[in-house]
Write a protein that holds these residues in place. Structure first.
Motif, PDB file in Angstrom:
ATOM      1  N   GLN A  29      75.652   1.203  32.574  1.00 42.12           N
ATOM      2  CA  GLN A  29      76.922   1.536  31.949  1.00 42.12           C
ATOM      3  C   GLN A  29      77.090   3.046  31.822  1.00 42.12           C
ATOM      4  OE1 GLN A  29      76.931  -0.741  28.301  1.00 42.12           O
ATOM      5  NE2 GLN A  29      77.594  -2.554  29.395  1.00 42.12           N
ATOM      6  N   ARG A  30      78.330   3.460  31.677  1.00 46.79           N
ATOM      7  CA  ARG A  30      78.649   4.871  31.475  1.00 46.79           C
ATOM      8  C   ARG A  30      78.985   5.102  30.012  1.00 46.79           C
ATOM      9  NH1 ARG A  30      80.956   7.861  36.348  1.00 46.79           N
ATOM     10  NH2 ARG A  30      79.821   6.844  38.024  1.00 46.79           N
ATOM     11  N   LEU A  31      78.706   6.315  29.555  1.00 45.62           N
ATOM     12  CA  LEU A  31      78.862   6.659  28.146  1.00 45.62           C
ATOM     13  C   LEU A  31      79.637   7.957  28.007  1.00 45.62           C
ATOM     14  CD1 LEU A  31      77.935   6.194  25.121  1.00 45.62           C
ATOM     15  CD2 LEU A  31      75.933   7.575  25.694  1.00 45.62           C
ATOM     16  N   LEU A  32      80.591   7.955  27.103  1.00 46.74           N
ATOM     17  CA  LEU A  32      81.293   9.175  26.711  1.00 46.74           C
ATOM     18  C   LEU A  32      80.769   9.561  25.339  1.00 46.74           C
ATOM     19  CD1 LEU A  32      83.566  11.281  27.165  1.00 46.74           C
ATOM     20  CD2 LEU A  32      85.100   9.705  25.957  1.00 46.74           C
ATOM     21  N   VAL A  33      80.298  10.798  25.192  1.00 48.00           N
ATOM     22  CA  VAL A  33      79.785  11.307  23.925  1.00 48.00           C
ATOM     23  C   VAL A  33      80.770  12.349  23.419  1.00 48.00           C
ATOM     24  CG1 VAL A  33      77.881  12.496  22.781  1.00 48.00           C
ATOM     25  CG2 VAL A  33      77.405  10.912  24.676  1.00 48.00           C
ATOM     26  N   VAL A  34      81.294  12.135  22.220  1.00 50.00           N
ATOM     27  CA  VAL A  34      82.348  12.995  21.680  1.00 50.00           C
ATOM     28  C   VAL A  34      81.881  13.703  20.416  1.00 50.00           C
ATOM     29  CG1 VAL A  34      84.665  13.006  20.654  1.00 50.00           C
ATOM     30  CG2 VAL A  34      84.191  11.594  22.658  1.00 50.00           C
ATOM     31  N   LEU A  57      68.206  12.465  31.404  1.00 54.06           N
ATOM     32  CA  LEU A  57      69.423  11.669  31.359  1.00 54.06           C
ATOM     33  C   LEU A  57      70.551  12.459  32.023  1.00 54.06           C
ATOM     34  CD1 LEU A  57      68.967  10.436  27.704  1.00 54.06           C
ATOM     35  CD2 LEU A  57      68.788   9.037  29.761  1.00 54.06           C
ATOM     36  N   ALA A  58      70.910  12.047  33.222  1.00 51.91           N
ATOM     37  CA  ALA A  58      71.949  12.744  33.987  1.00 51.91           C
ATOM     38  C   ALA A  58      73.251  12.737  33.196  1.00 51.91           C
ATOM     39  CB  ALA A  58      72.135  12.072  35.336  1.00 51.91           C
ATOM     40  N   HIS A  59      73.861  13.898  33.105  1.00 52.62           N
ATOM     41  CA  HIS A  59      75.094  14.027  32.335  1.00 52.62           C
ATOM     42  C   HIS A  59      75.835  15.291  32.744  1.00 52.62           C
ATOM     43  CE1 HIS A  59      72.270  16.578  30.181  1.00 52.62           C
ATOM     44  NE2 HIS A  59      73.336  17.216  29.684  1.00 52.62           N
ATOM     45  N   GLY A  60      77.052  15.429  32.231  1.00 48.90           N
ATOM     46  CA  GLY A  60      77.852  16.619  32.486  1.00 48.90           C
ATOM     47  C   GLY A  60      78.824  16.838  31.345  1.00 48.90           C
ATOM     48  N   HIS A  66      82.675  17.488  38.935  1.00 51.34           N
ATOM     49  CA  HIS A  66      82.223  16.100  39.105  1.00 51.34           C
ATOM     50  C   HIS A  66      82.200  15.297  37.803  1.00 51.34           C
ATOM     51  CE1 HIS A  66      81.108  17.671  42.988  1.00 51.34           C
ATOM     52  NE2 HIS A  66      80.262  18.514  42.427  1.00 51.34           N
ATOM     53  N   GLU A  67      83.075  15.630  36.861  1.00 55.27           N
ATOM     54  CA  GLU A  67      83.065  14.909  35.586  1.00 55.27           C
ATOM     55  C   GLU A  67      83.274  13.404  35.772  1.00 55.27           C
ATOM     56  OE1 GLU A  67      86.183  16.312  32.980  1.00 55.27           O
ATOM     57  OE2 GLU A  67      87.747  15.650  34.346  1.00 55.27           O
ATOM     58  N   ALA A  68      84.034  13.011  36.765  1.00 55.28           N
ATOM     59  CA  ALA A  68      84.304  11.592  36.995  1.00 55.28           C
ATOM     60  C   ALA A  68      83.060  10.837  37.453  1.00 55.28           C
ATOM     61  CB  ALA A  68      85.422  11.420  38.016  1.00 55.28           C
ATOM     62  N   ARG A  69      82.085  11.537  38.011  1.00 56.89           N
ATOM     63  CA  ARG A  69      80.873  10.894  38.531  1.00 56.89           C
ATOM     64  C   ARG A  69      79.728  10.871  37.521  1.00 56.89           C
ATOM     65  NH1 ARG A  69      80.213  14.114  43.982  1.00 56.89           N
ATOM     66  NH2 ARG A  69      78.145  14.225  43.068  1.00 56.89           N
ATOM     67  N   GLN A  70      79.910  11.497  36.374  1.00 52.14           N
ATOM     68  CA  GLN A  70      78.821  11.615  35.395  1.00 52.14           C
ATOM     69  C   GLN A  70      78.585  10.299  34.657  1.00 52.14           C
ATOM     70  OE1 GLN A  70      76.945  14.233  35.346  1.00 52.14           O
ATOM     71  NE2 GLN A  70      78.281  15.401  36.712  1.00 52.14           N
ATOM     72  N   PRO A  71      77.343   9.811  34.628  1.00 54.92           N
ATOM     73  CA  PRO A  71      77.063   8.589  33.866  1.00 54.92           C
ATOM     74  C   PRO A  71      77.183   8.813  32.359  1.00 54.92           C
ATOM     75  CG  PRO A  71      75.042   9.468  34.842  1.00 54.92           C
ATOM     76  CD  PRO A  71      76.174  10.301  35.344  1.00 54.92           C
ATOM     77  N   ILE A  72      76.906  10.033  31.911  1.00 57.40           N
ATOM     78  CA  ILE A  72      77.092  10.429  30.514  1.00 57.40           C
ATOM     79  C   ILE A  72      77.956  11.683  30.535  1.00 57.40           C
ATOM     80  CG2 ILE A  72      75.992  11.213  28.375  1.00 57.40           C
ATOM     81  CD1 ILE A  72      73.421   9.808  29.371  1.00 57.40           C
TER      82      ILE A  72
END
Length: 145
Positions: A29-34, A57-60, A66-72
């Motif tokens: 799953q993908r996660l958005l951290v705010v 943990l791959a993130h951006g 490439h924000e659309a490709r980031q898993p986090i």
């Protein structure tokens, strides 16, 4: 919506959020951290790289390449440019936009307990919201309610 309340106790969120992030990635799953706190975003960015260096943990960052490709994806708002269905509110602040996500993690420490209780009560009569409460216990999240 599934809404989890995560009391971090005396641990800063950047130390405990990677546990949830790792589990989300492990389930594909993908996660958005705010967070509305720019300094906290920087600390979270570093923590996701350093939590377990051998398994970073791959993130951006939102707005980055490439924000659309980031898993986090780390952001200051709830727009999930990475298509995430999971949302972590790292700063402990509830946002109405969070209701668009399938699952929300609301992190808070002792100083945010009153605000978290108010958010919990906000959903008292909502049958479409499943609430859960977790506390950090021995380095692992333990469900309390």
């Amino acid at each position: 919506m599934r809404l989890g309340f995560y009391l971090s106790g005396n641990q800063p969120v950047e130390r405990v959020l990677p546990l949830i992030a790792r589990a989300a990635l492990g389930q594909g799953q993908r996660l958005l951290v705010v967070s509305g706190d720019d300094e906290q975003i920087v600390r979270l960015d570093n923590a996701l790289w350093e939590h377990q260096p051998e398994h970073f943990l791959a993130h951006g960052l939102a707005g980055g390449p490439h924000e659309a490709r980031q898993p986090i994806l780390l952001a200051d708002g709830c727009a999930a440019a990475n298509g995430a269905e999971l949302l972590a509110l790292a700063d402990g602040v509830w946002r109405e936009e969070a209701e668009a996500f399938a699952r929300v993690f609301l992190f808070f420490d002792e100083s945010g307990r009153a605000a978290a209780r108010q958010t919990w009560r906000q959903f008292d009569r909502r049958e479409d919201v499943e609430r859960e409460f977790y506390e950090l216990d021995g380095g692992k999240w333990a469900r309390k309610a």
